[in-house]
Design an enzyme around this catalytic site. Structure first.
Site, PDB file in Angstrom:
ATOM      1  N   LYS A  83      -3.916  -1.196  -2.336  1.00  0.00           N
ATOM      2  CA  LYS A  83      -5.011  -1.357  -1.362  1.00  0.00           C
ATOM      3  C   LYS A  83      -5.899  -2.505  -1.815  1.00  0.00           C
ATOM      4  O   LYS A  83      -6.377  -2.513  -2.970  1.00  0.00           O
ATOM      5  CB  LYS A  83      -5.782  -0.039  -1.327  1.00  0.00           C
ATOM      6  CG  LYS A  83      -6.687   0.178  -0.138  1.00  0.00           C
ATOM      7  CD  LYS A  83      -7.165   1.635  -0.206  1.00  0.00           C
ATOM      8  CE  LYS A  83      -8.167   1.960   0.843  1.00  0.00           C
ATOM      9  NZ  LYS A  83      -8.811   3.273   0.571  1.00  0.00           N
TER      10      LYS A  83
HETATM   11  C1  E4P Z   1     -10.359   4.641   3.440  1.00  0.00           C
HETATM   12  O1  E4P Z   1      -9.366   4.219   2.926  1.00  0.00           O
HETATM   13  C2  E4P Z   1     -11.601   4.946   2.724  1.00  0.00           C
HETATM   14  O2  E4P Z   1     -11.260   5.461   1.458  1.00  0.00           O
HETATM   15  C3  E4P Z   1     -12.421   5.983   3.422  1.00  0.00           C
HETATM   16  O3  E4P Z   1     -11.848   6.403   4.631  1.00  0.00           O
HETATM   17  C4  E4P Z   1     -13.861   5.672   3.515  1.00  0.00           C
HETATM   18  O4  E4P Z   1     -14.517   6.750   4.133  1.00  0.00           O
HETATM   19  P1  E4P Z   1     -16.096   6.918   4.071  1.00  0.00           P
HETATM   20  O5  E4P Z   1     -16.713   5.867   4.950  1.00  0.00           O
HETATM   21  O6  E4P Z   1     -16.355   8.302   4.615  1.00  0.00           O
HETATM   22  O7  E4P Z   1     -16.492   6.768   2.637  1.00  0.00           O
END
Ligand code: E4P
Length: 214
Positions: A83
């Protein structure tokens, strides 16, 4: 639509896998830090729980360092998806990973044009953050619909992974908007089957049945 769990807590992941609600996992530096464990150790344990894609996020920001870190993450297990943040350096690293056969999830996407450049860079997944757009009074789900339309028109094969899902309602709307996958905290995934009328209806069926047995 695939259900990914947005957590680094292995106990939550085992429960979700047992319920058949785990198609893959996403993590981020905040979630790994919260687990209090080492990145490589947690990712290896998660990859042993699911054979689905497991996103492991780099913490480097410059292209060369991102590539080195991402290659080490990808070596942990065959289902690791590296990622990277949606930056120039992140997308340059994305192209290098794609050339080496490593799958990439491009994260922190907040606009349609960002999603388009990620697709052009060969990302396997694009992660638009619905909840964080809603947090600043923008329409997060609108972005999912827009990306779906553009990707279909342009025939991009990058999968739309609707992220920052905060509720069961978000998940239903993401399905309607054409997301290929959603990622949500375990509590949101566990809440998908719940409805107060289901609980009340079941309680009434059970009490009527018990009364008739007397
Ligand atoms: C996605 O890959 C992120 O880890 C995640 O969905 C972020 O979510 P949040 O905005 O609730 O922290």
């Amino acid at each position: 639509m695939d259900f990914f769990a947005d957590t680094a807590e292995v106990s939550e992941l085992r429960q979700l896998a047992g319920l058949g609600l785990l198609d893959g996992v996403t993590t981020n530096p905040s979630l790994i830090a919260k687990s209090g464990r080492k990145m490589a150790e947690v990712i290896a344990e998660i990859c042993a729980i699911t054979s689905g894609p497991v996103s492991a996020e780099v913490v480097s920001t410059a292209t060369e360092a991102v590539v080195a870190e991402g290659k080490a993450l990808a070596a942990i297990a065959p289902n690791v998806v590296v990622k990277v943040p949606l930056t120039e350096d992140g997308l340059a690293a994305c192209r290098a990973f794609v050339a080496s056969g490593i799958k990439v999830n491009v994260t922190l996407c907040f606009s349609l044009v960002q999603a388009i450049v990620a697709a052009k860079s060969g990302a396997s997944y694009i992660s638009p953050f619905v909840g964080r757009l809603d947090d600043i009074n923008l329409d997060g789900m609108r972005l999912i619909r827009d990306i779906r339309e553009a990707y279909d028109v342009q025939r991009y094969t990058t999968k739309i992974l609707a992220a920052s899902m905060r509720s069961a309602n978000h998940m239903g709307e993401a399905a309607k908007a054409g997301a290929d996958a959603v990622t949500a905290p375990a509590a949101v995934l566990r809440g998908l089957t719940r409805h107060p009328l289901t609980d009340a209806g079941l309680a009434k069926f059970m009490s009527d049945w018990t009364a008739a047995q007397r």
